[in-house]
Scaffold this motif. Structure first.
Motif, short mmCIF file in Angstrom:
data_model
loop_
_atom_site.label_atom_id
_atom_site.label_comp_id
_atom_site.label_asym_id
_atom_site.label_seq_id
_atom_site.Cartn_x
_atom_site.Cartn_y
_atom_site.Cartn_z
N ILE A 51 -56.85 -133.10 17.67
CA ILE A 51 -57.60 -134.07 18.49
C ILE A 51 -58.00 -135.27 17.64
N TYR A 52 -58.49 -134.99 16.43
CA TYR A 52 -58.88 -136.07 15.52
C TYR A 52 -57.70 -136.97 15.19
N ALA A 53 -56.54 -136.38 14.93
CA ALA A 53 -55.35 -137.16 14.61
C ALA A 53 -54.98 -138.08 15.78
N LYS A 54 -55.09 -137.55 16.99
CA LYS A 54 -54.74 -138.34 18.17
C LYS A 54 -55.74 -139.48 18.40
N VAL A 55 -57.04 -139.17 18.26
CA VAL A 55 -58.07 -140.18 18.51
C VAL A 55 -58.12 -141.22 17.39
N GLN A 56 -58.13 -140.76 16.16
CA GLN A 56 -58.32 -141.65 15.01
C GLN A 56 -57.06 -142.45 14.67
N TYR A 57 -55.90 -141.79 14.74
CA TYR A 57 -54.66 -142.42 14.29
C TYR A 57 -53.66 -142.69 15.42
N GLY A 58 -53.92 -142.14 16.58
CA GLY A 58 -52.97 -142.30 17.68
C GLY A 58 -51.67 -141.58 17.44
N GLU A 59 -51.70 -140.53 16.63
CA GLU A 59 -50.50 -139.78 16.24
C GLU A 59 -50.70 -138.30 16.50
N GLU A 60 -49.57 -137.58 16.54
CA GLU A 60 -49.62 -136.12 16.57
C GLU A 60 -50.08 -135.63 15.21
N LEU A 61 -50.65 -134.44 15.17
CA LEU A 61 -51.14 -133.87 13.92
C LEU A 61 -50.04 -133.80 12.86
N ALA A 62 -48.85 -133.45 13.27
CA ALA A 62 -47.73 -133.31 12.33
C ALA A 62 -47.38 -134.63 11.63
N ASN A 63 -47.78 -135.74 12.20
CA ASN A 63 -47.47 -137.05 11.62
C ASN A 63 -48.56 -137.58 10.68
N VAL A 64 -49.67 -136.88 10.58
CA VAL A 64 -50.76 -137.29 9.67
C VAL A 64 -50.77 -136.26 8.54
N ASP A 65 -50.06 -136.59 7.49
CA ASP A 65 -49.78 -135.62 6.43
C ASP A 65 -51.02 -134.97 5.83
N TRP A 66 -52.01 -135.76 5.45
CA TRP A 66 -53.17 -135.18 4.78
C TRP A 66 -53.93 -134.23 5.71
N LEU A 67 -53.99 -134.56 6.96
CA LEU A 67 -54.71 -133.73 7.92
C LEU A 67 -53.90 -132.49 8.27
N HIS A 68 -52.61 -132.67 8.45
CA HIS A 68 -51.73 -131.56 8.76
C HIS A 68 -51.69 -130.56 7.60
N GLY A 69 -51.56 -131.08 6.38
CA GLY A 69 -51.54 -130.22 5.21
C GLY A 69 -52.85 -129.46 5.03
N SER A 70 -53.96 -130.12 5.31
CA SER A 70 -55.27 -129.47 5.20
C SER A 70 -55.40 -128.32 6.20
N ALA A 71 -54.89 -128.52 7.40
CA ALA A 71 -54.94 -127.45 8.41
C ALA A 71 -54.00 -126.31 8.02
N GLU A 72 -52.84 -126.65 7.47
CA GLU A 72 -51.86 -125.62 7.10
C GLU A 72 -52.34 -124.73 5.96
N VAL A 73 -53.30 -125.20 5.17
CA VAL A 73 -53.87 -124.37 4.10
C VAL A 73 -54.43 -123.07 4.68
N PHE A 74 -55.04 -123.16 5.85
CA PHE A 74 -55.62 -121.97 6.47
C PHE A 74 -54.54 -120.97 6.88
N LEU A 75 -53.41 -121.46 7.34
CA LEU A 75 -52.30 -120.57 7.67
C LEU A 75 -51.74 -119.93 6.42
N THR A 76 -51.64 -120.70 5.35
CA THR A 76 -51.14 -120.16 4.08
C THR A 76 -52.06 -119.06 3.57
N LEU A 77 -53.37 -119.30 3.61
CA LEU A 77 -54.33 -118.28 3.17
C LEU A 77 -54.24 -117.02 4.02
#
Length: 110
Positions: A51-77
Motif C-alpha cells: 500500500i505504501y509503495a502504491k501511495v508514495q511511489y505510484g508503483e507496485e511493491l515489486a518495483n520499489v527495490d528497497w521496500l520490496h527487499g525489506s519485506a522479503e527479509v521476513f520471508l527469508t527469516l
C-alpha cells in the motif's frame, strides 16, 4: 474472473486452518512452527508495504527495490526457521534410531 487480491485474501483462511492444526501436533518441530507463523508475519508486513509503495511511489511493491527487499527479509527469516526446525527434527530422529540400533545390537551380542 476473481482478482489476484481477492484470491490472495481468500488463501489466508486455509493457511490459518493449517497453522491451527499443526500447532496442535506434538510431532511438529517448534522452530519450524515458528517459521510457518513467520510466513504469516511476512504477509502482514507485505500488505502495508504494498500500500505504501502504491501511495508514495505510484508503483507496485515489486518495483520499489528497497521496500520490496525489506519485506522479503521476513520471508527469508521464516524460511530459515523452517529449514532449521525440520533439520533439528531429522537429526533428533536419527539420534533416536542410532540409540535404538545400538541397544538392540548390544542385546544380540549378550
Amino acid at each position: 474472473m476473481i482478482s489476484k487480491e481477492t484470491l490472495f485474501a481468500l488463501s489466508l483462511f486455509p493457511y490459518l486452518g493449517f497453522l491451527w492444526f499443526i500447532s496442535r501436533s506434538p510431532q511438529m518441530p517448534r522452530l519450524a512452527l515458528y517459521g510457518f507463523y513467520g510466513t504469516l508475519v511476512f504477509v502482514a508486513i507485505t500488505i502495508p508495504a504494498g500500500i505504501y509503495a502504491k501511495v508514495q511511489y505510484g508503483e507496485e511493491l515489486a518495483n520499489v527495490d528497497w521496500l520490496h527487499g525489506s519485506a522479503e527479509v521476513f520471508l527469508t527469516l521464516a524460511n530459515i526457521l523452517l529449514v532449521l526446525g525440520f533439520r533439528q527434527a531429522v537429526q533428533q530422529l536419527g539420534d533416536r534410531e542410532q540409540v535404538t540400533g545400538d541397544s538392540s545390537e548390544g542385546r544380540g551380542k549378550k
